[in-house]
Scaffold this active site. Structure first.
Site, mmCIF file in Angstrom:
data_model
loop_
_atom_site.group_PDB
_atom_site.id
_atom_site.type_symbol
_atom_site.label_atom_id
_atom_site.label_comp_id
_atom_site.label_asym_id
_atom_site.label_seq_id
_atom_site.Cartn_x
_atom_site.Cartn_y
_atom_site.Cartn_z
ATOM 1 C CG ASN A 1 -0.465 5.956 -8.046
ATOM 2 O OD1 ASN A 1 -0.097 5.510 -9.081
ATOM 3 N ND2 ASN A 1 0.238 5.905 -6.882
ATOM 4 C CG LEU B 1 -6.847 -7.911 -0.610
ATOM 5 C CD1 LEU B 1 -6.192 -6.560 -0.406
ATOM 6 C CD2 LEU B 1 -7.480 -8.440 0.613
ATOM 7 C CG ASP C 1 4.248 5.474 -3.781
ATOM 8 O OD1 ASP C 1 4.407 4.196 -3.587
ATOM 9 O OD2 ASP C 1 3.058 5.771 -4.176
ATOM 10 N NE ARG D 1 6.330 1.633 -14.007
ATOM 11 C CZ ARG D 1 6.389 1.689 -12.727
ATOM 12 N NH1 ARG D 1 7.409 1.252 -12.334
ATOM 13 N NH2 ARG D 1 5.106 1.775 -12.120
HETATM 14 N N1 EPU Z 1 -2.150 -6.522 -1.036
HETATM 15 C C1 EPU Z 1 -2.488 -7.782 -0.891
HETATM 16 N N2 EPU Z 1 -3.395 -8.292 -1.782
HETATM 17 C C2 EPU Z 1 -4.015 -7.687 -2.743
HETATM 18 C C3 EPU Z 1 -3.584 -6.322 -3.101
HETATM 19 C C4 EPU Z 1 -2.481 -5.829 -2.148
HETATM 20 O O1 EPU Z 1 -1.823 -8.443 -0.201
HETATM 21 O O2 EPU Z 1 -4.913 -8.243 -3.583
HETATM 22 C C5 EPU Z 1 -1.004 -5.957 -0.228
HETATM 23 C C6 EPU Z 1 0.343 -5.456 -0.938
HETATM 24 O O3 EPU Z 1 1.268 -6.565 -1.307
HETATM 25 C C7 EPU Z 1 0.813 -4.513 -0.173
HETATM 26 C C8 EPU Z 1 -0.338 -3.877 0.395
HETATM 27 O O4 EPU Z 1 -1.261 -4.634 0.148
HETATM 28 O O5 EPU Z 1 1.669 -5.028 0.684
HETATM 29 C C9 EPU Z 1 -0.518 -2.402 0.058
HETATM 30 O O6 EPU Z 1 -0.723 -2.490 -1.490
HETATM 31 P P1 EPU Z 1 -1.827 -1.726 -2.120
HETATM 32 O O7 EPU Z 1 -2.677 -2.774 -2.715
HETATM 33 O O8 EPU Z 1 -2.559 -0.744 -1.324
HETATM 34 O O9 EPU Z 1 -0.938 -1.070 -3.439
HETATM 35 P P2 EPU Z 1 -1.553 -0.839 -4.830
HETATM 36 O O10 EPU Z 1 -2.849 -0.440 -4.495
HETATM 37 O O11 EPU Z 1 -0.979 -1.851 -5.621
HETATM 38 C C10 EPU Z 1 -0.922 1.648 -5.009
HETATM 39 C C11 EPU Z 1 -0.108 2.809 -5.748
HETATM 40 C C12 EPU Z 1 1.396 2.465 -5.192
HETATM 41 C C13 EPU Z 1 1.587 2.681 -3.935
HETATM 42 C C14 EPU Z 1 0.412 1.733 -2.953
HETATM 43 C C15 EPU Z 1 0.541 2.314 -1.690
HETATM 44 C C16 EPU Z 1 -1.317 2.660 -7.749
HETATM 45 C C17 EPU Z 1 -1.205 2.421 -9.322
HETATM 46 N N3 EPU Z 1 -0.379 2.175 -7.217
HETATM 47 O O12 EPU Z 1 -0.641 0.371 -5.164
HETATM 48 O O13 EPU Z 1 2.186 3.362 -6.135
HETATM 49 O O14 EPU Z 1 2.941 2.495 -3.408
HETATM 50 O O15 EPU Z 1 -0.821 2.158 -3.814
HETATM 51 O O16 EPU Z 1 0.237 3.570 -1.421
HETATM 52 O O17 EPU Z 1 -2.162 3.369 -7.413
HETATM 53 C C18 EPU Z 1 3.999 4.255 -7.141
HETATM 54 O O18 EPU Z 1 3.372 5.131 -7.475
HETATM 55 O O19 EPU Z 1 5.241 4.294 -6.965
HETATM 56 C C19 EPU Z 1 3.443 3.110 -6.379
HETATM 57 C C20 EPU Z 1 3.963 1.996 -6.307
#
Ligand code: EPU
Length: 420
Positions: free
Chosen positions: A23, A126, A306, A399
């Site tokens: 990440n 967002l 995670d 992955r």
């Molecule tokens: N969310 C919204 N709207 C948006 C974006 C996110 O409602 O536009 C919500 C999501 O649905 C979720 C919450 O915000 O309920 C938090 O999600 P976040 O956006 O923080 O997740 P992400 O940035 O898409 C990253 C990691 C994930 C990890 C999460 C939380 C990366 C590529 N992915 O995802 O990693 O679970 O932060 O820490 O950085 C993994 O590595 O297995 C993985 C899923």
């Protein structure tokens, strides 16, 4: 299709080194699109998600040169389009991070909808609000998002209504080339965000506050070439920690940064685990008695979502009732059915709340890897379980975990990869 076959029931031993963080690597790769000058990345994990993003960069005209294992030079001077390929985007949710650098540098970006995934709804509202606040026009047609900012993005004050890791990183990258100052409020605070900001600053960006809940970015005209070393993967550290504890083993985990997992380490200490923490390594010792735990996933510095599924496997081995609450994703607990098939005693009260009646032996079974982290949980369960476990859909594990079978064999796990 490949499978993992694990002969379980024995301990792990020796030491294992941690790879670069998925990440962080994915965001650093996206950052290569901010500048036409080349970027050198080291300690890049050789994992499928990284390969997909490298393919995407090449598809739009970037040049990728692999110098050696884990070292890549990315040259995006000849990128000719900011339309992201519709075949690749759905394979990788993180492709959305490419939109920030592309929109900032090329003033437009086209993103086929990245879709949801096995762990729950993954909207991009967002990102849309953030870009609009920075002056972009937005249109959605036939499943494709179109953003444009013909006069460039401008600085703004944007408050996140939900804390989001990738959206914090993406808007932060976009703001580096915007006119004026951007203030992002209620931002995520993950170590990977700090690492990304530090790298961008070495390229000439002006970012302050990364790692806090307010980040300020003063836009600059251009960014220069850069060198970025990927930080150790804190989720991989947790996966190895829980593997060692689940099998009551003695294991040294090296090349890690224990400061990035303080909450999970504190929980293990509360449980009574014997762990020695050094500057860049952690040693785990076998245990006779651990206390059950109550764990709630939270944004950093809370317990990471995670790490939730690998921890749950450990909790199946600790006598007594443990509780896990998943607050980040709606569907990230359904893998417990697979653990129950293997002999665990886990009850789901709501899709985001389970209790684990721990201390039950596990038995080898045929299971699937539902997603990346539940997949590694299946591997850990397979190592704990007596007999043979067969895990399908292991692309999900590849992955995010580099050569996991090979590395686990080096610490005594009887695991093989089979083509079926
Ligand atoms: N969310 C919204 N709207 C948006 C974006 C996110 O409602 O536009 C919500 C999501 O649905 C979720 C919450 O915000 O309920 C938090 O999600 P976040 O956006 O923080 O997740 P992400 O940035 O898409 C990253 C990691 C994930 C990890 C999460 C939380 C990366 C590529 N992915 O995802 O990693 O679970 O932060 O820490 O950085 C993994 O590595 O297995 C993985 C899923």
């Amino acid at each position: 299709m490949e499978k993992f076959i694990i002969q379980g029931g024995n301990k792990v031993k020796g030491s294992i080194a941690v790879s670069g963080a998925k990440n962080h690597a994915l965001k650093a790769l996206a950052a290569s699109l901010l500048s036409p000058q080349p970027m050198t990345l080291t300690n890049v994990p050789e994992i499928e998600d990284v390969f997909r993003l490298l393919e995407m960069i090449q598809e739009i005209g970037g040049k990728v040169t692999k110098k050696r294992r884990g070292t890549y030079i990315i040259d995006t001077r000849n990128v000719h389009t900011s339309s992201l390929p519709k075949e690749l985007v759905p394979k990788l949710r993180a492709s959305v991070v490419m939109t920030g650098p592309l929109l900032a540098r090329f003033k437009k970006v086209v993103l086929p909808h990245p879709g949801g995934c096995a762990i729950g709804r993954r909207p991009i509202d967002l990102f849309i609000s953030g870009y609009k606040a920075m002056g972009a026009k937005y249109r959605f047609r036939n499943g494709v998002h179109y953003f444009s900012a013909p006069n460039g993005l401008h600085g703004t004050r944007f408050v996140f209504s939900t804390i989001s890791v990738t959206c914090t990183e993406t808007l932060m990258m976009a703001a580096t080339l915007a006119k004026g100052t951007t203030t992002l409020v209620n931002t995520a605070r993950e170590p990977e965000i700090v690492a990304l900001a530090e790298y961008l600053n070495t390229q000439g960006a002006k970012i302050t506050g990364a790692g806090t809940s307010e980040i300020t970015i003063q836009g600059v005209k251009e960014l220069s070439a850069g060198n970025c070393e990927i930080i150790p993967d804190r989720i991989e550290v947790l996966s190895f920690l829980y593997l060692a504890l689940s099998t009551k083993s003695h294991l040294k985990i090296t090349k890690c940064d224990p400061c990035t997992i303080e909450t999970p380490l504190q929980l293990l200490k509360d449980s009574g685990a014997k762990i020695a923490i050094q500057k860049k390594s952690i040693t785990v010792y076998p245990w006779k008695k651990l206390k059950p735990l109550k764990v709630t996933t939270r944004e950093y510095p809370g317990f990471p979502t995670d790490g939730q599924s690998p921890l749950t496997v450990l909790l199946t081995q600790i006598p007594g009732e443990s509780i896990v609450e998943e607050t980040i994703y709606s569907d990230r607990l359904f893998y417990i059915d697979l653990l129950n098939r293997m002999g665990a005693d886990i009850t789901m009260h709501t899709p985001q709340h389970i209790t684990i009646n721990g201390g039950t032996p596990l038995r080898g079974k045929d299971v699937e890897s539902p997603d990346l982290r539940a997949g590694i949980a299946m591997v850990i369960a397979g190592v704990v379980a007596k007999g043979k476990t067969q895990i399908g859909n292991i692309y999900q594990i590849d992955r995010g975990y580099e050569s996991i079978d090979h590395r686990l064999r080096s610490i005594g796990v009887r695991i093989t990869r089979k083509r079926s």
